[in-house]
Design an enzyme around this catalytic site. Structure first.
Site, PDB file in Angstrom:
ATOM      1  N   CYS A  91       7.857  -3.846  -2.341  1.00 19.87           N
ATOM      2  CA  CYS A  91       6.626  -2.990  -3.251  1.00 19.87           C
ATOM      3  C   CYS A  91       5.855  -2.333  -2.279  1.00 19.87           C
ATOM      4  O   CYS A  91       5.281  -1.212  -2.938  1.00 19.87           O
ATOM      5  CB  CYS A  91       5.415  -4.365  -3.572  1.00 19.87           C
ATOM      6  N   HIS A 295       3.072  -1.983 -12.593  1.00 18.85           N
ATOM      7  CA  HIS A 295       3.446  -2.027 -11.011  1.00 18.85           C
ATOM      8  C   HIS A 295       4.840  -1.365 -10.994  1.00 18.85           C
ATOM      9  O   HIS A 295       5.695  -2.205 -11.128  1.00 18.85           O
ATOM     10  CB  HIS A 295       3.212  -3.406 -10.105  1.00 18.85           C
ATOM     11  N   CYS A 325       1.098  -5.500  -0.191  1.00 16.45           N
ATOM     12  CA  CYS A 325       1.868  -6.281   0.528  1.00 16.45           C
ATOM     13  C   CYS A 325       3.322  -6.258  -0.195  1.00 16.45           C
ATOM     14  O   CYS A 325       3.466  -5.639  -1.385  1.00 16.45           O
ATOM     15  CB  CYS A 325       1.295  -8.061   0.362  1.00 16.45           C
TER      16      CYS A 325
END
Length: 339
Positions: A91, A295, A325
């Protein structure tokens, strides 16, 4: 050392990451090409002056396979001299691409780089690359994931999202790491997890000399970047360590930060960050986060940077901190400052 400046930050809308989503028919290479073309046209950019392209992509297979960075630059008809590198730090990839570009500019070895990321989660689902677990044991003009009709009652009724994944080995891995725990309770649902969406983003970064040569106006300076890795089983705390590290690198405190952009991989990620760092509601994720907006994995970090830069300009504020994170406990953070 040479400073690195942000000249532009652009993104596509986020399309729902399903076959019914408006961006499903648009391949990842076309998503990225769309923002590359807009960047070139908006600034009449001589792409032969760009040294490299660095783009995050978390599932680089099928439509996104090979080297999507160089492929998109060629597809967008940028100059053949522009390099291309695809990176994957889960990510964190989109922001890490920006951070790597910043480091290359600050080293003095390169003068102008385009960075960002892309992910078509409707066409190439997450985990579609079938990797091992960490260890054994132009189609739409608005973000589609936002659901204005959501209610607390509807959210409370949602079923858990990761029970099956836990049963496939992740629960056993966690219990082996933490034998004092009797059972893993799955609390994440679609309502408190980031949305699965498609999208791409680019950020143009360079030094002042190159900006004068190409008539580019700096919007912000990259003050500092940081990369960390923390406990890999829990894996959702890397952004906290990264934020603390980047503040220390910059010689700043949290009081020096006007706006905070924290990726909402899950609600617990943002809430723990806010609690541990003692951040007020009014200055964190002020335009919503990944739970509401989505996302798109490899693109998210670059999108977040562009979002908070726009907001700094709207509010006439100075500094922002962006952090995410990532899998295996990793985390990245960046501090930018308007100029």
């Amino acid at each position: 050392m040479v400073d690195a400046y942000i000249f532009e930050a652009l993104r596509t809308p986020r399309g729902t990451g399903k076959q019914s989503g408006s961006l499903h028919q648009v391949r990842a290479i076309e998503l990225l090409t769309t923002v590359l073309n807009e960047l070139r046209e908006r600034h009449q950019l001589d792409t032969s002056q760009v040294d490299d392209g660095i783009f995050g992509c978390v599932t680089p297979v099928e439509d996104q396979g090979g080297n999507i960075a160089k492929a998109a630059l060629l597809f967008a008809d940028w100059d053949n001299s522009v390099g291309g590198m695809q990176i994957n730090r889960f990510c964190c990839s989109g922001l890490d691409a920006v951070n790597l570009a910043t480091m290359k500019i600050r080293s003095g070895f390169e003068d102008l780089i385009v960075a960002g990321g892309v992910e078509s989660m409707s066409r190439v689902p997450i985990h579609h690359d079938d990797g091992p677990i960490l260890y054994d044991p132009d189609v739409v003009d608005k973000d589609e994931h936002v659901r204005t009709d959501t209610s607390l009652e509807a959210l409370a009724a949602l079923s858990t999202s990761f029970t099956e994944m836990g049963e496939s080995g992740f629960d056993a891995m966690a219990l082996k790491k933490y034998p004092m725990i009797e059972k893993v309770l799955h609390v994440h649902t679609a309502g408190n997890s980031s949305g699965i969406v498609d999208g791409a983003a680019v950020v143009l970064i360079g030094n002042l000399e190159k900006s004068k040569q190409l008539n580019l106006n700096p919007r912000a300076r990259v003050v500092a970047t940081a990369t960390v890795s923390t406990e890999p089983t829990i894996m959702l705390t890397g952004h906290i360590a990264a934020a603390k590290k980047v503040l220390k690198k910059a010689g700043l405190t949290k009081k020096d930060i006007d706006l905070w952009e924290v990726n909402e991989a899950f609600a617990s990620v943002a809430l723990k960050f806010q609690k541990d760092m003692d951040i007020e509601d009014s200055i964190m994720n002020v335009n919503g986060g990944a739970i509401a907006l989505g996302h798109p994995l490899g693109a998210t970090g670059a999108m977040m940077l562009g979002t908070v830069l726009d907001e700094l300009e709207r509010r006439n504020m100075k500094r922002a901190l962006i952090t995410l994170c990532g899998g295996a406990g990793m985390g990245v953070a960046t501090i930018i400052e308007r100029v």
